[in-house]
Scaffold this motif. Structure first.
Motif, PDB file in Angstrom:
ATOM      1  N   GLU A 105     -24.336  23.504  -6.373  1.00  0.00           N
ATOM      2  CA  GLU A 105     -23.401  24.689  -5.908  1.00  0.00           C
ATOM      3  C   GLU A 105     -22.986  24.477  -4.222  1.00  0.00           C
ATOM      4  N   ASN A 106     -23.032  23.189  -3.947  1.00  0.00           N
ATOM      5  CA  ASN A 106     -22.324  22.955  -2.505  1.00  0.00           C
ATOM      6  C   ASN A 106     -23.104  23.971  -1.379  1.00  0.00           C
ATOM      7  N   TRP A 107     -24.255  24.174  -1.211  1.00  0.00           N
ATOM      8  CA  TRP A 107     -24.936  24.587  -0.343  1.00  0.00           C
ATOM      9  C   TRP A 107     -24.773  23.702   1.037  1.00  0.00           C
ATOM     10  N   GLN A 108     -24.775  24.269   2.309  1.00  0.00           N
ATOM     11  CA  GLN A 108     -24.927  23.888   3.506  1.00  0.00           C
ATOM     12  C   GLN A 108     -26.162  24.181   4.108  1.00  0.00           C
ATOM     13  N   CYS A 109     -27.235  23.543   4.187  1.00  0.00           N
ATOM     14  CA  CYS A 109     -28.543  23.903   4.619  1.00  0.00           C
ATOM     15  C   CYS A 109     -28.485  23.799   6.339  1.00  0.00           C
ATOM     16  N   TYR A 110     -28.904  25.176   7.101  1.00  0.00           N
ATOM     17  CA  TYR A 110     -29.188  24.707   8.366  1.00  0.00           C
ATOM     18  C   TYR A 110     -30.696  25.091   8.815  1.00  0.00           C
ATOM     19  N   ARG A 111     -31.472  24.189   9.161  1.00  0.00           N
ATOM     20  CA  ARG A 111     -32.833  24.092   9.471  1.00  0.00           C
ATOM     21  C   ARG A 111     -33.164  24.961  10.805  1.00  0.00           C
ATOM     22  N   ARG A 112     -33.929  25.751  10.734  1.00  0.00           N
ATOM     23  CA  ARG A 112     -34.460  26.566  11.847  1.00  0.00           C
ATOM     24  C   ARG A 112     -35.391  25.694  12.875  1.00  0.00           C
ATOM     25  N   ILE A 113     -34.689  25.449  13.932  1.00  0.00           N
ATOM     26  CA  ILE A 113     -35.457  24.509  15.039  1.00  0.00           C
ATOM     27  C   ILE A 113     -36.076  25.369  16.043  1.00  0.00           C
ATOM     28  N   ALA A 114     -36.054  26.645  15.870  1.00  0.00           N
ATOM     29  CA  ALA A 114     -36.864  27.340  17.120  1.00  0.00           C
ATOM     30  C   ALA A 114     -37.547  28.762  16.377  1.00  0.00           C
ATOM     31  N   ALA A 115     -37.862  28.200  15.042  1.00  0.00           N
ATOM     32  CA  ALA A 115     -38.699  29.207  14.253  1.00  0.00           C
ATOM     33  C   ALA A 115     -39.643  29.846  15.243  1.00  0.00           C
ATOM     34  N   GLY A 116     -39.952  31.172  14.883  1.00  0.00           N
ATOM     35  CA  GLY A 116     -40.831  32.039  15.777  1.00  0.00           C
ATOM     36  C   GLY A 116     -40.499  32.410  17.136  1.00  0.00           C
ATOM     37  N   THR A 117     -39.380  32.130  17.463  1.00  0.00           N
ATOM     38  CA  THR A 117     -38.903  32.224  19.181  1.00  0.00           C
ATOM     39  C   THR A 117     -37.708  33.039  19.274  1.00  0.00           C
ATOM     40  N   VAL A 118     -37.321  33.372  18.071  1.00  0.00           N
ATOM     41  CA  VAL A 118     -35.983  34.405  18.179  1.00  0.00           C
ATOM     42  C   VAL A 118     -36.133  35.517  18.342  1.00  0.00           C
ATOM     43  N   GLU A 119     -35.993  36.361  19.054  1.00  0.00           N
ATOM     44  CA  GLU A 119     -36.229  37.944  19.351  1.00  0.00           C
ATOM     45  C   GLU A 119     -35.221  38.510  18.040  1.00  0.00           C
ATOM     46  N   PRO A 120     -36.140  39.547  17.296  1.00  0.00           N
ATOM     47  CA  PRO A 120     -35.466  40.206  16.389  1.00  0.00           C
ATOM     48  C   PRO A 120     -34.136  40.928  16.635  1.00  0.00           C
ATOM     49  N   THR A 121     -33.766  41.201  17.809  1.00  0.00           N
ATOM     50  CA  THR A 121     -32.501  41.791  18.147  1.00  0.00           C
ATOM     51  C   THR A 121     -31.462  40.795  18.337  1.00  0.00           C
ATOM     52  N   THR A 122     -30.159  41.316  17.913  1.00  0.00           N
ATOM     53  CA  THR A 122     -29.110  40.173  18.113  1.00  0.00           C
ATOM     54  C   THR A 122     -28.230  40.660  19.064  1.00  0.00           C
ATOM     55  N   LYS A 123     -28.398  41.845  19.528  1.00  0.00           N
ATOM     56  CA  LYS A 123     -27.580  42.241  20.682  1.00  0.00           C
ATOM     57  C   LYS A 123     -28.014  42.819  21.790  1.00  0.00           C
ATOM     58  N   PRO A 124     -28.166  42.213  22.998  1.00  0.00           N
ATOM     59  CA  PRO A 124     -28.911  42.586  24.125  1.00  0.00           C
ATOM     60  C   PRO A 124     -28.480  44.064  24.609  1.00  0.00           C
ATOM     61  N   THR A 125     -29.553  44.894  25.071  1.00  0.00           N
ATOM     62  CA  THR A 125     -28.994  46.107  25.513  1.00  0.00           C
ATOM     63  C   THR A 125     -28.407  46.125  26.813  1.00  0.00           C
ATOM     64  N   GLU A 126     -28.506  45.095  27.591  1.00  0.00           N
ATOM     65  CA  GLU A 126     -28.078  45.197  28.864  1.00  0.00           C
ATOM     66  C   GLU A 126     -27.277  43.621  28.997  1.00  0.00           C
TER      67      GLU A 126
END
Length: 140
Positions: A105-126
């Protein structure tokens, strides 16, 4: 004449925390991971934002095609509003260690290289700003 390469571009990090490795994400034994899928035309960056919205440290990678985004998990994928499909029966465990192209199906995989270190919020409040009163002009 000089030609720019069109098919063999080097693997680059398109955004922080992921590394493109091609194919469909698989574990060290070639097992596929459980995933949450969104059927929409999304860039890898858009897909990463969707995946980060699932707010779990068990995410091991993501995959994109021209019409879908998948967030891959070690263990069961969370169920979320807006998902088209959730697969929980896949056998992949641990980190993404390779790719599996059996689906064709022509998937392109992107491996997570910072697993567990990414904050759940994608937009900073400030947005951090530099106060002009703390920066003295440099005079020579």
């Amino acid at each position: 004449s000089t030609e720019s390469p069109t098919t063999s571009a080097p693997t680059v990090h398109p955004f922080t925390g992921y590394e493109q490795i091609g194919g469909e994400c698989a574990d060290k034994d070639g097992g596929l991971f459980s995933y949450a899928q969104y059927n929409e035309n999304a860039s890898a960056e858009d897909c990463a934002i969707k995946c980060s919205g699932l707010a779990t440290s068990a995410q091991v990678g993501l995959g994109v095609t021209s019409s879908s985004c998948r967030c891959y998990f070690d263990g069961s994928a969370p169920d979320d509003e807006g998902q088209t499909f959730t697969s929980v029966d896949e056998s992949g465990t641990g980190p993404v260690a390779g790719v599996n192209n059996e689906s064709g199906e022509n998937w392109q995989c992107y491996r997570r290289i910072a697993a567990g270190t990414v904050e759940p919020t994608t937009k900073p409040t400030e947005v951090p700003t530099v106060s002009p009163t703390t920066q003295a002009p440099v005079t020579q």
